[in-house]
Write a protein that holds these residues in place. Structure first.
Motif, short mmCIF file in Angstrom:
data_model
loop_
_atom_site.label_atom_id
_atom_site.label_comp_id
_atom_site.label_asym_id
_atom_site.label_seq_id
_atom_site.Cartn_x
_atom_site.Cartn_y
_atom_site.Cartn_z
N UNK A 276 0.82 -1.22 0.00
CA UNK A 276 0.00 0.00 0.00
C UNK A 276 0.85 1.26 0.00
N UNK A 277 1.98 1.18 0.68
CA UNK A 277 2.89 2.34 0.73
C UNK A 277 3.38 2.69 -0.68
N UNK A 278 3.79 1.65 -1.41
CA UNK A 278 4.30 1.87 -2.77
C UNK A 278 3.16 2.24 -3.72
N UNK A 279 2.00 1.60 -3.54
CA UNK A 279 0.86 1.96 -4.40
C UNK A 279 0.52 3.43 -4.26
N UNK A 280 0.63 3.93 -3.01
CA UNK A 280 0.35 5.34 -2.77
C UNK A 280 1.41 6.21 -3.47
N UNK A 281 2.68 5.82 -3.29
CA UNK A 281 3.76 6.59 -3.94
C UNK A 281 3.63 6.54 -5.46
N UNK A 282 3.07 5.43 -5.96
CA UNK A 282 2.87 5.30 -7.41
C UNK A 282 1.66 6.07 -7.91
N UNK A 283 0.87 6.63 -6.97
CA UNK A 283 -0.37 7.33 -7.31
C UNK A 283 -1.36 6.41 -8.02
N UNK A 284 -1.44 5.17 -7.53
CA UNK A 284 -2.36 4.23 -8.18
C UNK A 284 -3.81 4.45 -7.75
N UNK A 313 9.03 -3.78 -10.05
CA UNK A 313 9.84 -3.94 -8.83
C UNK A 313 10.90 -2.84 -8.81
N UNK A 314 11.31 -2.49 -7.60
CA UNK A 314 12.38 -1.49 -7.47
C UNK A 314 11.90 -0.07 -7.68
N UNK A 315 10.59 0.17 -7.45
CA UNK A 315 10.10 1.56 -7.48
C UNK A 315 10.84 2.31 -6.36
N UNK A 316 11.19 3.60 -6.57
CA UNK A 316 11.98 4.32 -5.56
C UNK A 316 11.37 4.17 -4.16
N UNK A 317 12.21 3.79 -3.22
CA UNK A 317 11.77 3.65 -1.84
C UNK A 317 11.26 2.26 -1.49
N UNK A 318 11.20 1.33 -2.45
CA UNK A 318 10.67 -0.01 -2.18
C UNK A 318 11.61 -0.77 -1.23
N UNK A 319 11.07 -1.18 -0.08
CA UNK A 319 11.87 -1.92 0.90
C UNK A 319 11.68 -3.41 0.68
N UNK A 322 8.14 -4.21 1.42
CA UNK A 322 7.23 -3.84 0.33
C UNK A 322 7.25 -4.92 -0.74
N UNK A 323 8.47 -5.37 -1.05
CA UNK A 323 8.58 -6.40 -2.10
C UNK A 323 7.92 -7.71 -1.65
N UNK A 324 8.11 -8.06 -0.38
CA UNK A 324 7.46 -9.29 0.12
C UNK A 324 5.94 -9.16 0.01
N UNK A 325 5.42 -7.95 0.22
CA UNK A 325 3.98 -7.73 0.07
C UNK A 325 3.54 -8.03 -1.37
N UNK A 357 14.97 8.14 -3.57
CA UNK A 357 16.11 7.21 -3.54
C UNK A 357 15.81 5.98 -4.41
N UNK A 358 16.68 5.77 -5.38
CA UNK A 358 16.53 4.59 -6.24
C UNK A 358 16.94 3.35 -5.48
N UNK A 359 16.27 2.27 -5.77
CA UNK A 359 16.66 0.98 -5.18
C UNK A 359 17.94 0.52 -5.88
N UNK A 360 18.84 -0.01 -5.11
CA UNK A 360 20.10 -0.52 -5.66
C UNK A 360 19.81 -1.48 -6.82
#
Ligand code: 5AD
Ligand code: SF4
Length: 445
Positions: A276-284, A313-319, A322-325, A357-360
């Motif tokens: 949900x955190x990433x979906x929000x950052x993605x403006x979905x 995968x690897x959207x900026x800030x994805x922990x 988040x990926x496990x979600x 911050x880009x994901x490595x």
């Protein structure tokens, strides 16, 4: 009569580009062009480009570099760039590759014949407008020649959703829907030419809201109503649509999956992330739970529906969490197929401008591999679950082995059989084996 000129179009990207390439070839038919399958003898080479992911523009420039040899061998060869890279880069293309004669955006390719004439007179031609006029109305009528049994039909273009990573709202512009009667006319024409299956296309196809003429009952129609009307077209046996946004899966469209026989049980519904955190950052504008609820309702309407999706995968800030979600969401859904991509920053999009911050890169690659392995295993399980089942197959071509015919099941699997069937026919087939990318079956008597 003059010899026809030869046109070679190389198409990148999505199904809408496949459709656009067809229409471009048809519109240049009026200027005396026939389509050929390679650049060698072409008088015009058109690249119909895609800008959705990674280094798209760079790829186009290097392809143009490779095409130089044809221009050197024959300076009369015209080289054009169409599609979303043309839209995004515009004049820059001609600056960097002066041998390019013509640049045309996805909203102005109905003007190709004029641009081609200009280029023929040695004048560089560029058109990346978002014109007022409807390009589909301005295009020549489609030719009457017989064609393959499955076709694409664009009903909607552009997108107003503005997902933070996506270039579509900038390259394809605002959402717009074609009027109902034009779509019906085009569908009827396709059917007369042998088409049995139509895939309705749009960047956000389930946001379709087309004006209906009084003869059709007037008003503004949603996608479900359009599908129901299309299913009355005699000879059209199958309808599909792609690509959709979860927030536009309206009640009637969900219901249509249950009660509209010609609508195939396959739905591509991208979610992009399970966090949900990433979906929000993605403006979905939806949560993972809301997406799952939509799927639940679709499955209630059509229990055997095959589901497909897109993931980034690897959207900026994805922990890691988040990926496990995302992994958990995929496990919960059980996809028939799905596409996954590593995030790439697209110039001009909010996600790229924010400079978060880009994901490595190594971490993102590892996540992509894990996600793809999971998706592949689901895909395989779904395919193998077909063995022993009966499906209906629309036969599209002859196979590589003598006597073999190949078609598509309602779930979009490639199915081959040995038997006396014709291209364009639909038959019941019992699946007896599952190969890597296809299913083998026998005709049900
Ligand atoms: N980076 C990676 N993938 C992207 N997509 C769109 N934009 C990007 C991007 N910047 C993917 C999405 C979309 C599919 C067509 O392409 O998953 O659904
Ligand atoms: Fe891009 Fe699809 Fe989002 Fe529209 S809904 S912005 S096309 S990813």
């Amino acid at each position: 009569m003059a010899d026809p000129k030869k046109l070679f179009i190389k198409t990148y990207g999505c199904q809408m580009n496949v459709y656009d390439s067809e229409r471009m070839a048809e519109s240049l038919g009026g200027s005396g062009y026939i389509e050929v399958s390679g650049p060698e003898e072409a008088d015009m080479i058109l690249l119909n480009t895609c800008h959705i992911r990674e280094k798209a523009a760079e790829k186009v420039y290097s392809e143009l570099g490779r095409l130089k040899e044809y221009k050197i061998a024959n300076p009369n060869v015209k080289i054009g760039v169409a599609g979303c890279v043309a839209q995004a880069e515009g004049e820059e293309i001609m600056r960097r590759q002066p041998m390019v004669d013509l640049v045309v955006g996805p909203q102005s390719y109905h003007r190709l014949p004029e641009l081609e004439a200009k280029a023929g007179n040695g004048v560089k031609a560029l058109d990346t407008d978002f014109p007022e006029e409807d390009k589909f109305e301005m295009l020549k009528a489609r030719p009457k020649a017989k064609r393959a049994p499955a076709a694409f039909l664009t009903v909607q273009e552009g997108c107003d959703k503005f997902c933070a990573f996506c270039v579509v709202p900038y390259t394809r512009g605002a959402e717009s829907s074609r009027p109902v009667d034009r779509i019906l006319r085009e569908a009827e024409d396709l059917v007369k030419r042998g088409v049995r299956e139509i895939t309705l296309l749009g960047q956000n196809v389930n946001a379709y809201h087309g004006i209906a003429s009084d003869a059709d009952g007037g008003g503004t129609w949603g996608l479900a109503r359009l599908i129901r009307r299309l299913s009355e077209v005699e000879g059209l046996e199958r309808i599909r649509f792609t690509t959709s946004h979860p927030n536009d899966m309206e009640d009637d469209l969900i219901a249509a999956h249950g009660d509209c026989e010609k609508l195939m049980p396959y739905l591509h519904l991208p979610v992009q992330s399970g966090s949900d955190r990433i979906l929000k950052a993605m403006n979905r504008k939806h949560t993972a739970e809301e997406y799952l609820k939509v799927l639940e309702r679709i499955r209630a309407a059509r229990p055997d529906i095959a589901l497909s999706g897109d993931f980034i995968v690897g959207f900026p800030g994805e922990t890691d969490q988040d990926f496990e979600d995302t992994m958990n969401l995929v496990r919960e859904v059980g996809y028939a197929s799905a596409y996954s991509f590593k995030y790439s920053a697209r110039p001009g999009t909010p996600a790229a401008e924010k400079g978060d911050k880009m994901v490595d890169a190594a971490v993102a690659s590892e996540r992509l591999q894990r996600l793809q392995a999971l998706i592949t295993s689901q895909q395989r399980a779904f395919q193998e679950s077909m063995v022993g089942r009966e499906v209906s197959v629309l036969f599209e071509r002859v196979g590589r082995v003598a006597g073999q015919m190949v078609g598509k099941s309602e779930y979009l699997h490639a199915v081959y059989i040995t038997g006396d069937v014709q291209i364009g026919e639909i038959h019941r087939v019992r699946i007896v084996e599952s190969a890597t990318n296809s299913l083998g079956g026998v005709l049900v008597a």
